[in-house]
Each structure stands twice: as structure tokens, then as C-alpha cells.
Scaffold this motif. Structure first.
Motif, PDB file in Angstrom:
ATOM      1  N   ARG A  46      -0.142   1.596  11.039  1.00 54.69           N
ATOM      2  CA  ARG A  46      -0.312   2.932   9.842  1.00 54.69           C
ATOM      3  C   ARG A  46      -0.934   4.555  10.304  1.00 54.69           C
ATOM      4  O   ARG A  46      -0.358   5.024   9.510  1.00 54.69           O
ATOM      5  CB  ARG A  46      -1.638   3.253   8.954  1.00 54.69           C
ATOM      6  N   THR A  49       2.734   5.521  11.322  1.00 57.21           N
ATOM      7  CA  THR A  49       3.903   5.431  10.354  1.00 57.21           C
ATOM      8  C   THR A  49       3.325   7.095  10.257  1.00 57.21           C
ATOM      9  O   THR A  49       4.319   7.600   9.021  1.00 57.21           O
ATOM     10  CB  THR A  49       3.266   4.397   8.881  1.00 57.21           C
ATOM     11  N   GLN A  50       1.904   7.075  10.033  1.00 59.33           N
ATOM     12  CA  GLN A  50       1.893   8.258   9.366  1.00 59.33           C
ATOM     13  C   GLN A  50       2.259   9.695   9.809  1.00 59.33           C
ATOM     14  O   GLN A  50       2.518  10.791   9.434  1.00 59.33           O
ATOM     15  CB  GLN A  50      -0.151   8.313   9.242  1.00 59.33           C
ATOM     16  N   MET A 218       2.143  -6.038   0.162  1.00 61.24           N
ATOM     17  CA  MET A 218       2.426  -4.122   0.826  1.00 61.24           C
ATOM     18  C   MET A 218       1.350  -3.896  -1.048  1.00 61.24           C
ATOM     19  O   MET A 218       0.640  -2.966  -0.916  1.00 61.24           O
ATOM     20  CB  MET A 218       3.242  -4.215   0.307  1.00 61.24           C
ATOM     21  N   THR A 223       0.267   0.376  -1.162  1.00 57.98           N
ATOM     22  CA  THR A 223       2.494   0.954  -0.928  1.00 57.98           C
ATOM     23  C   THR A 223       2.869  -0.239  -0.833  1.00 57.98           C
ATOM     24  O   THR A 223       3.618  -0.768  -0.562  1.00 57.98           O
ATOM     25  CB  THR A 223       2.397   0.781   0.779  1.00 57.98           C
ATOM     26  N   ASP A 229      14.577  -0.044  -1.945  1.00 52.76           N
ATOM     27  CA  ASP A 229      13.801  -0.203  -0.622  1.00 52.76           C
ATOM     28  C   ASP A 229      15.052  -1.455  -0.157  1.00 52.76           C
ATOM     29  O   ASP A 229      15.390  -1.846  -0.601  1.00 52.76           O
ATOM     30  CB  ASP A 229      12.192  -0.699  -0.623  1.00 52.76           C
TER      31      ASP A 229
END
Length: 264
Positions: A46, A49-50, A218, A223, A229
């Protein structure tokens, strides 16, 4: 219990440095991530990803890994894992991929789901997945590991975005009802010679099961999967190490084929 921010930051730094220097790093387990601490590994994922989103990268979907029970047993887990797909990870069908961009590259053939509806619920049925799927595409996932010699445990691969590097999608959308995803056969060819074979049943019994698992997981993480997607649902056969300069083509019955080539 999730590890402290200092260890998360150090793991992120090691993985980023490995990518930037094109030099794989030693495994993260034990020295930074406790063995089997999947929650801490996802905390590292995470954080990466951020950072990627802050740098302008666009999330376009997710990939599912560890869908083969034999591989799960090898890594000592009883469920799949997942990683994030970014727009700059996509390559065109038939495109030549710079082999130096990916550390220790391998390829595998998969069914890609493109969603036409949201999957927001924390309890998801196969019927929910069928209803939310707009179309399917044949896909080649190009996997890579920033961990030296692919010496990975579950925490190493999860932290490293589930060992995902790039993906190639076919161009002909296929409606889900026209394909028997459990029985669809796959062959992955290297310069015209078969190097990996399999079928939909190798992916949690059916790729639909894998996508339902991902949607639940998810949503529980806050999320959820959304319209548009792209979901790489898991390998249909063994992954194959990439030969620089070689071409690969995946053929999946009912879905057609997808191709890519790597630079020398």
C-alpha cells in the motif's frame, strides 16, 4: 500485528532501489517482515502504491496471484494474493517489450476480466462477478521479482506488488457467456514451440472463483473493484522464464491469442 512505519519505509526503499539500480535485493522476510506476516507485507504494498499514485501513475485494475494450490503449498499459504495494475504497465498486443525494464522476467497466460459494473460488497457471489463483467480478453502477464534469484516467500511477493511487472491484453473482446472458463485450454508458445499448457480449472477451479475472491478481499480492504477495472485472474499454466529477443504467444480456447516480443 503490522510492523512499524520505519520497517515499512525501509522495505519500500529497498524495493525501489532494486528497481532503479536494476539490482535485485535480498529477501525482505525475517530482517524486515516477520515470516508469514501477510498484513505487514500488504502495508508495504500500500505504501508503494500510494507513492506511485502521488507520482502520477494511474491505477487501472488488479492482478491475482497464487491461484494454483501447488504454488500455495510451496509458499505455505491457503489463499491467493493480489497486486495493483497501473496504466504504464500495459503493453500493446504484439508490442516489443524492453527486457531490461523488468528484473528477472517471466511470462504466464491468463484470462483478463474487464468490468462493466462495480463490485462493492464484502460478500461476493459468482453471479455478482458474471453480472459485473463486460467482456474477457486473453492476456500475458509479465512477472518480475525485485527479490534476488526469485527467493520469495508470501511476504516477499506480496510486498513486491505480487511480483507483477507488466501485462499484454488481446484486442478482441469476448462476452463471458461464450466461453467455458473452467474447461478453456491454454498453450503458451516460445518462438512457435509450446512451453506451458493448462486450462481454466488450474485457476482456483475456475477464473470466476478467483475474481470473486479478489472482489471480496478488496472490498474488505476499502478499495472495491470498479467499472472499467482490468482484472488478471491468475495463471492457467506454469510461468516461463523470458529469453531476451524471443517472441511469446498465448492461445486460450474461446478467447483467441495475444503476443509479445522482448528486446535482445
Amino acid at each position: 500485528m503490522t510492523i512499524g512505519k520505519d520497517k515499512i519505509d525501509e522495505a519500500v526503499r529497498l524495493l525501489r532501489d532494486a528497481q532503479e539500480t536494476r539490482t535485485p535485493c535480498a529477501p525482505l522476510r525475517e530482517r524486515l517482515l516477520p515470516v508469514g506476516d501477510v498484513a505487514s507485507a500488504y502495508a508495504v504494498q500500500r505504501a508503494m502504491t500510494q507513492d506511485a499514485v502521488a507520482a502520477g501513475r494511474r491505477i487501472v485494475g488488479a492482478k491475482i496471484g497464487l491461484t494454483n494450490p501447488a504454488v500455495q503449498r510451496q509458499l505455505g499459504v491457503d489463499q491467493p494474493d493480489f497486486g495493483v495494475l497501473f496504466a504504464d504497465m500495459a503493453a500493446w498486443d504484439g508490442a516489443e517489450v524492453d527486457v531490461t525494464r523488468i528484473l528477472q522476467p517471466k511470462v504466464e497466460a491468463e484470462v483478463a476480466f474487464v468490468l462493466g459494473g462495480d463490485l462493492p460488497h464484502q460478500q461476493v457471489t459468482v453471479a455478482d462477478v458474471i453480472r459485473a463483467t463486460d467482456h474477457l480478453l486473453p492476456a500475458i502477464e509479465i512477472v518480475g521479482s525485485r527479490i534476488a534469484n526469485w527467493d520469495i516467500s508470501i511476504v516477499d511477493t506480496v510486498a513486491d506488488n505480487a511480483s507483477s511487472a507488466m501485462f499484454v491484453l488481446g484486442n478482441r473482446p469476448v462476452p463471458l457467456p461464450s466461453v467455458d472458463l473452467r474447461l478453456c485450454g491454454m498453450v503458451l508458445e516460445h518462438e512457435g514451440e509450446p512451453v506451458s499448457v493448462g486450462a481454466g480449472a488450474a485457476c482456483l477451479g475456475n477464473p470466476l472463483h478467483a475474481v470473486a475472491w479478489l472482489a471480496e478481499t478488496m472490498a474488505q480492504a476499502g478499495t472495491p473493484l470498479r467499472t472499467g477495472d482490468v482484472i488478471l485472474s491468475g495463471a492457467l499454466g506454469p510461468m516461463v522464464p523470458v529469453t531476451p529477443g524471443a517472441a511469446y504467444e498465448a492461445r486460450i480456447s474461446g478467447l483467441g491469442s495475444v503476443r509479445t516480443r522482448f528486446t535482445p
